[in-house]
Design a protein around this motif. Structure first.
Motif: not given
Length: 216
Positions: A85-112
């Motif tokens: 059942d191979p997947w169909y996905y979408c992706w979004v790539g981004f950068g910028g000085e605020g990216s790490s903080f934005i991800m932490s606010q979204c509950g995402l990190s290297l650990e999670q």
């Protein structure tokens, strides 16, 4: 391998708080794999249909429709479509000085790095709007606004129940690290965080992709 849309790599203003780097949709064939590879920007994949696996370090996550994963810059990752059942996905790539903080606010990190989203159609539409906002004569502020709509959608998935589950997993992981040499058991972990073994199993599988016993 079928590309529903071609991805693109615009030339962003890299001085911004967060900027779009690439975006696209892909319908993969059985066992199609990407990696091991390292990115120089943040990259989020959202599974719309089907299944696959995501590997980061020694951790392996099995994902299906309604789940996604974050790829951190400078980290080796591999992801592979399911054989049946191979997947169909979408992706979004981004950068910028605020990216790490934005991800932490979204509950995402290297650990999670793994997350869930409730409305697949809404996610597909949101990423499609980002994609369609980029044209030769596009307004860069419109594209940035669509990117932050995507972040907003991720943030809304961060409900209190999910945060509580992540807190329980973090507490169990910390307890295991401190007491592993003393022969800590799954029951010890469950008792420490105040949940039963079956609930601990569910949240470990959801947050880490492994059972508490496999983690130990």
């Amino acid at each position: 391998m079928e590309l529903s849309y071609n991805s693109f790599k615009p030339s962003p203003d890299r001085g911004g708080n967060a900027y779009l780097y690439q975006c696209g949709f892909e319908r993969c064939k059985s066992l199609h794999s990407f990696g091991p590879a390292v990115r120089d920007h943040y990259l989020i994949h959202c599974v719309l249909v089907g299944k696959g696996t995501f590997l980061v370090g020694e951790r392996r996550f099995s994902l299906s429709a309604g789940q996604g994963f974050l790829i951190h810059p400078d980290i080796i990752t591999t992801y592979t479509a399911d054989a049946d059942d191979p997947w169909y996905y979408c992706w979004v790539g981004f950068g910028g000085e605020g990216s790490s903080f934005i991800m932490s606010q979204c509950g995402l990190s290297l650990e999670q790095p793994v997350f869930s989203f409730r409305n697949v159609e809404k996610m597909e539409k949101c990423v499609g709007e980002i994609y369609r906002s980029v044209t030769p004569s596009s307004n860069p502020f419109t594209t940035t606004a669509r990117l932050f709509d995507f972040f907003s959608l991720l943030y809304r998935e961060n409900d209190p129940k999910r945060l509580m589950s992540r807190g329980a997993v973090d507490s169990a992981m910390e307890y295991a690290a401190r007491n592993y040499s003393y022969g800590v058991t799954v029951q010890d972990l469950a008792r420490h965080v105040g949940v039963d073994r079956s609930h601990l199993f569910r949240i470990f599988k959801k947050m880490l992709g492994v059972s508490p016993q496999e983690y130990l």
